[in-house]
Design a protein around this motif. Structure first.
Motif, PDB file in Angstrom:
ATOM      1  N   THR A 159       0.814  -1.268  -0.116  1.00  0.00           N
ATOM      2  CA  THR A 159       0.058   0.137   0.066  1.00  0.00           C
ATOM      3  C   THR A 159       0.828   1.184  -0.028  1.00  0.00           C
ATOM      4  OG1 THR A 159      -0.293  -0.301   2.435  1.00  0.00           O
ATOM      5  CG2 THR A 159      -1.979  -1.182   0.847  1.00  0.00           C
ATOM      6  N   PRO A 160       0.261   2.346  -0.292  1.00  0.00           N
ATOM      7  CA  PRO A 160       1.253   3.638  -0.526  1.00  0.00           C
ATOM      8  C   PRO A 160       1.849   4.174   0.687  1.00  0.00           C
ATOM      9  CG  PRO A 160      -0.889   4.147  -0.887  1.00  0.00           C
ATOM     10  CD  PRO A 160      -1.004   2.628  -0.864  1.00  0.00           C
ATOM     11  N   THR A 206       1.744   8.015   4.975  1.00  0.00           N
ATOM     12  CA  THR A 206       0.611   7.345   5.617  1.00  0.00           C
ATOM     13  C   THR A 206       0.728   7.117   7.166  1.00  0.00           C
ATOM     14  OG1 THR A 206      -0.668   5.235   5.308  1.00  0.00           O
ATOM     15  CG2 THR A 206       1.709   4.958   5.043  1.00  0.00           C
ATOM     16  N   VAL A 207      -0.374   6.888   7.668  1.00  0.00           N
ATOM     17  CA  VAL A 207      -0.546   6.395   9.228  1.00  0.00           C
ATOM     18  C   VAL A 207      -1.100   4.986   9.007  1.00  0.00           C
ATOM     19  CG1 VAL A 207      -0.745   8.824  10.082  1.00  0.00           C
ATOM     20  CG2 VAL A 207      -2.944   7.054   9.408  1.00  0.00           C
ATOM     21  N   SER A 208      -1.643   4.470   7.872  1.00  0.00           N
ATOM     22  CA  SER A 208      -1.891   3.155   8.018  1.00  0.00           C
ATOM     23  C   SER A 208      -2.439   2.664   6.396  1.00  0.00           C
ATOM     24  CB  SER A 208      -3.323   2.973   8.599  1.00  0.00           C
ATOM     25  OG  SER A 208      -4.301   1.862   8.258  1.00  0.00           O
ATOM     26  N   GLY A 209      -2.318   1.622   6.131  1.00  0.00           N
ATOM     27  CA  GLY A 209      -2.492   1.009   4.981  1.00  0.00           C
ATOM     28  C   GLY A 209      -3.797   0.094   4.773  1.00  0.00           C
TER      29      GLY A 209
ATOM     30  N   PHE B 454      -0.536   1.050  -6.277  1.00  0.00           N
ATOM     31  CA  PHE B 454      -0.968   2.371  -6.169  1.00  0.00           C
ATOM     32  C   PHE B 454       0.119   3.327  -6.627  1.00  0.00           C
ATOM     33  CE2 PHE B 454      -3.611   0.102  -3.151  1.00  0.00           C
ATOM     34  CZ  PHE B 454      -4.980   0.341  -3.558  1.00  0.00           C
ATOM     35  N   PRO B 455       0.276   3.550  -7.928  1.00  0.00           N
ATOM     36  CA  PRO B 455       1.601   4.150  -8.367  1.00  0.00           C
ATOM     37  C   PRO B 455       1.479   5.985  -7.925  1.00  0.00           C
ATOM     38  CG  PRO B 455      -0.037   3.795 -10.178  1.00  0.00           C
ATOM     39  CD  PRO B 455      -0.515   3.045  -9.043  1.00  0.00           C
ATOM     40  N   ARG B 456       2.740   6.222  -7.590  1.00  0.00           N
ATOM     41  CA  ARG B 456       2.804   7.649  -7.267  1.00  0.00           C
ATOM     42  C   ARG B 456       3.803   8.319  -8.305  1.00  0.00           C
ATOM     43  NH1 ARG B 456      -1.265   6.722  -5.155  1.00  0.00           N
ATOM     44  NH2 ARG B 456      -1.578   6.875  -2.703  1.00  0.00           N
ATOM     45  N   THR B 457       3.230   9.220  -9.047  1.00  0.00           N
ATOM     46  CA  THR B 457       3.976   9.881 -10.290  1.00  0.00           C
ATOM     47  C   THR B 457       3.544  11.237 -10.167  1.00  0.00           C
ATOM     48  OG1 THR B 457       2.241   9.165 -11.837  1.00  0.00           O
ATOM     49  CG2 THR B 457       3.902   7.686 -11.558  1.00  0.00           C
ATOM     50  N   PRO B 458       4.472  12.064 -11.034  1.00  0.00           N
ATOM     51  CA  PRO B 458       4.003  13.576 -10.971  1.00  0.00           C
ATOM     52  C   PRO B 458       2.639  13.881 -11.184  1.00  0.00           C
ATOM     53  CG  PRO B 458       6.028  13.324 -12.222  1.00  0.00           C
ATOM     54  CD  PRO B 458       5.162  11.661 -11.830  1.00  0.00           C
TER      55      PRO B 458
END
Lengths: 463, 463
Positions: A159-160, A206-209, B454-458
Motif C-alpha cells: 500500500t502507498p 501514511t498512517v495506515s495502509g 497504487f502508483p505515485r507519479t508527478p
C-alpha cells in the motif's frame, strides 16, 4: 576453503574439522605463550573462542592487532574445549587481520554500556550482545509474519507510503513536499498552492495502509500489508516512534469472529516461530532483560485467549477490588491500567475485548445492531496492553456514509472507498499490529527505540 | 461448511464434492431455464463456472442480481463440465448475494479496458484478469526474495525511510516536514529554520538503504533491505515511479566476484520460483501481453550470465556492425541502446558488466588498483537493460575520504559511515534491485504504473 558461520560450528562443528571463519573480535585475553580471542560474526549470540599459540606466524604482530572490534579471518582446526560453557574452540593456524580498532578510540570496549549511550552510536550498537539478539529476533519475527500469511495464501500487498488522504490521523501527519520552502507558492486567497507541488495536491506520509488493503481484499479475498507507517506525534516516550512498521491483514467474507480467530492464531504462530528460531537469544533476554519473557511467550502459545465484550469488561473493572487512576465508565476508552488489570491480574493471559462504544472508534468499523457499539476488537496482552486492534468493516453503503458525515468528514473525499460498497460489497474484517511493539513484547526491551535499527523520534534522525 | 478457494477446486476438486465458494461474478450468461455465472475470488486467473438452474430458490430474483461485479456465496456440488476448457463446474443449490453491482454504473463491464482507463479506477482494476495476474506474480516474487535470503541466513533489516542524509540523490529528494508551510520559520539570516522542525533538522525520504545496510552488515555479516524508496524526479515515463520498492543485499567479507555470483543466483532463483508458483498467470502474460516472457525467464534460469568488463564492453560496442544514437566512448556511461545491444543481440542472455570508470560512479564504490575504474557491476538483461546495480564498497578509510572530498562532499556529514572503516573494516559488497522493474520484466507489462498497486507519479497520488 569455504567460510563457515559461527552459529553452525557451535552447533555442529566436530573436533579435527578444518575451518575458516570471518568476524569481529569481541575480547582478547593474553596469557603466557598464548592468547584467546572471542570472535563473533553476527550469526549467533555466542562467540567462537580462538586459541592463538605463540608458534602462529607473526604471533606478536597479530596479537597487537586483534583488539576488541578488529575484523579477522581465522583458519585452523576445531578442538574440544577444556573450558566450561563451550563444546569446541578453534586452534588457529593463520590469522588475517582485515581492519583494526584502536583500543583508545573504539567506543565498544568490554563493559556494560547504557542503552542511551548505545543509541548515540547507532551505527555500532548492533555489535553488542543485546542489540545483536534484538535484531536477530526482529528478523525471525518478520519472517514468521510472512510465512504465516503466505502459508495461508494471503497476498502481500504494498500500500502507498505517500498518500493524499488525511482521513485518519489528522494532526499527526507528516507532509511530503517538493515545494521551495523558502518561498512557498500561495494562491490568490493566500492559501498554500499545493497544485504546484510534485503530486499537484498536498501529500502526507501514511498512517495506515488499511483503506488500500480493503481495495485489494475486494479483489484477492485475503491480503496483508507489512510496511512502514508514520506519526508526527510529539511523544518522547519509550513506546512511540515517528516511523514504525505495521502489519495489516484484511479478509473479505470475514466477520469479527473470524478476525479474532486469525489474530489469535497469528500471535501464537509468530511467538512459536521465534522461540524455535532464536532459542539462545530468547534465553538471553529472559536472563538479562526481563525474566518473564519466556513465560509470557509460553502463555501466548499455550492458552486460548479470553474473549469478552467491552460491556463485560466494564462490569469486571467496576467489580475490581482496587482503585484505578482513570474512572471506569461505559463509553470511555479503556486505559492502559484497565487493560493490564484484565490481562495480567484477572485472566492472567491474553484477552480480546470486543464491541466497543461507537463514540470512541473509527468511522469504518461496523455498527452493531444496537447502534451503540461497533464490531471492533483489541487484543490485550499481559505486560504490554493493546498489541492488536482490529474490526469488522462497515460494508453497508448507507451506514458508512452516515458515519463519515457524523465525524465531520466529506464522503466525496472517500469516493473510491465508498465504491467498494457500491460494487460487490462483502462483509470483511482485518486488524493492525505494531511490529515494534511485538518485538518489544517478545524481548522485554524497555524502550521501543532499541528494537528498530534506526529510530526516528522528535529531534532525532541521525544515521 | 468451510469456504474453498477456487484455485484449489479447479486443480483438485472432484465430481460430487459439496462445496461453498465466495467471490465476485465476472460474467453472466442467461439461457432458457438456466444460467451460467463465472465466479472469481482472486486466488487464480481462472474463474469457476457456476450453473444456476431454474429450480434454484428464488431463481428469478437471484438472476437479476448476479451481474458482473456482484459478490456471492454459492453452495452446491461439483460436476464434470461438458464445456471445453474446464474440468469441473459447480451446480448451485443455493446462492446468496452479498452486494450487487449496478450494470449501468459498474465500470468493469465485460470488455477490454485500456490500462490508462484502469489507472483511473485503481481501486477496482485489481478485479481484472491482467492486474489480478500482475499482483499475484508480484506477491510470488516478493515472497521468493525473502525466501532466497532467509534460506541463506541473511537478516532482513529495516533501514530508515526518513533520513537526514542527502549524500545521494541530491535534487531528487522529497522533504518530510511538520513545519507550518503557511509561515515557514526563518533564521536571522533568512534561511529556513529546520531546527524548529520535527526532527530538528531537514529530513528527506530515503533514496536508498545501502549506507545503513552497510552498518548492519558490519555486525551480522549478511543482511538485506526490502522496502520503499523515493525519487522526486519529474519523469513522466513508463519506467519511473516517485515511490518504489527496492531490494538491497549487503555482504561483509565479500568482493565483486562474490557480489556477481550472488546477483546471478538471486535472479535465477526468483524467476524459477515465480514460474513454479504462478504458471497460469505467466502463461497468460506470454499469450496476451508479451510472447517472449516465458522464453526470457527460461533464458535467465538456464544460462550462465556473460561477464565482461566495461573496457571490454566498449571494445565490443566499437566493433559492432551498427550505428548507435549515443557515441561509444571509454569514460561515458552505457546508454540503454548499448546495454540492449550487448544483452539482446551480441550475447543473447544476461550480461554482467564490471569495473566502470571512476568518473561515472558513486563515491562509495571501491577504487581499482589502476585508479581508473571502480569495482562496480551492472546486470543487463535482454529487453530491459540494467536490472541490478552493485559494487564492492570502498573499505579503506583514506581512499574513501579522498573520494568523498573529490565529489565536493563533507566527510564530517558521513562520520558514522567512515567509522565503519575506522573500526574493524572489512571488504564488503552489495547490490540494489528495483523491485517493480523486475516485476515489469517478468510480466512483460509495458508501464511500471501497472505493476504497483497504487502508483505515485508527478501530479498523481490518488487512492
Amino acid at each position: 576453503m569455504v567460510t563457515q558461520r559461527i552459529v553452525e560450528l557451535l552447533r555442529n562443528g566436530q573436533p579435527d574439522e578444518s575451518v575458516t571463519i570471518k568476524g569481529w573480535v569481541r575480547t582478547k585475553r593474553e596469557l603466557k605463550g598464548f592468547a584467546f580471542i572471542e570472535v563473533n560474526d553476527g550469526s549467533s549470540m555466542a562467540n567462537l573462542q580462538v586459541v592463538l599459540n605463540s608458534d602462529l606466524p607473526e604471533y606478536e604482530a597479530v596479537l597487537k592487532q586483534v583488539n576488541t572490534g578488529a575484523s579477522v579471518e581465522v583458519t585452523g582446526v576445531l578442538v574440544e574445549s577444556p573450558a566450561k560453557g563451550q563444546r569446541i574452540e578453534l586452534k588457529a593456524s593463520s590469522v588475517k587481520v582485515y581492519g583494526e580498532a584502536d583500543p583508545e578510540k573504539y567506543p565498544l570496549q568490554k563493559k556494560r554500556h547504557s542503552f542511551e549511550f548505545l543509541r548515540e552510536i547507532g551505527h555500532l550498537r548492533s555489535r553488542t550482545n543485546t542489540l545483536g539478539a534484538v535484531f536477530r529476533v526482529r528478523n525471525a519475527c518478520a519472517n514468521a509474519i510472512h510465512q504465516f500469511f503466505q502459508e495461508r495464501e494471503f497476498l502481500w500487498v504494498h500500500t502507498p507510503i505517500i498518500t493524499a488522504s488525511d482521513c485518519e490521523g489528522a494532526g499527526e501527519l507528516f507532509t511530503v513536499t517538493n515545494l521551495n520552502l523558502k518561498d512557498v507558492p500561495k494562491t490568490d486567497n493566500q492559501e498554500i498552492d499545493f497544485s504546484q507541488d510534485f503530486f499537484g495536491r498536498r501529500a502526507y506520509l501514511t498512517v495506515s495502509g488499511q483503506l488500500e488493503a480493503e481495495v485489494m481484499a475486494m479483489a484477492f479475498s485475503n491480503v496483508y500489508t507489512f510496511g512502514p507507517t508514520f506519526r508526527a506525534e510529539n511523544s518522547n516516550t519509550s513506546r512511540h516512534l515517528a516511523e514504525f512498521w505495521m502489519v495489516e491483514p484484511e479478509m473479505a467474507f470475514c466477520d469479527l469472529q473470524g478476525d479474532m480467530d486469525l489474530a489469535e492464531e497469528f500471535l501464537r504462530y509468530i511467538f512459536k516461530s521465534v522461540l524455535e528460531k532464536c532459542p539462545e537469544d530468547m534465553e538471553f533476554f529472559n536472563q538479562r532483560i526481563d525474566n518473564t519473557v519466556l513465560a509470557t511467550a509460553e502463555n501466548i502459545i499455550n492458552n486460548q485467549f479470553e474473549r469478552i465484550t467491552y460491556t463485560d469488561a466494564i462490569a469486571l473493572l467496576e467489580k475490581a477490588d482496587r482503585k484505578f487512576e482513570f474512572p471506569v465508565e461505559w463509553g470511555a476508552d479503556l486505559q492502559s491500567e484497565h487493560e493490564r488489570y484484565l490481562a495480567e491480574e484477572l485472566f492472567k493471559k491474553p484477552v480480546i475485548v470486543s464491541n466497543y462504544p461507537v463514540g470512541i472508534k473509527a468511522f469504518y468499523m461496523r455498527l452493531d445492531d444496537d447502534e451503540k457499539t461497533v464490531s471492533a476488537m483489541d487484543v490485550l496482552a499481559p505486560k504490554i496492553g493493546e498489541i492488536i486492534g482490529g474490526s469488522q468493516r462497515e460494508e453497508r453503503l448507507d451506514v458508512l456514509e452516515r458515519r463519515i458525515k457524523s465525524q465531520g468528514m466529506n464522503p466525496e473525499d472517500l469516493w473510491w472507498y465508498l465504491d467498494l460498497r457500491r460494487y460487490g460489497t462483502v462483509p470483511h474484517a482485518g486488524f493492525g499490529l505494531g511490529f515494534e511493539r511485538v518485538v518489544q513484547f517478545m524481548t522485554g526491551m524497555g524502550n521501543i527505540r532499541d528494537v528498530i535499527p534506526f529510530p526516528r523520534t522528535p529531534l532525532s534522525a541521525e544515521f
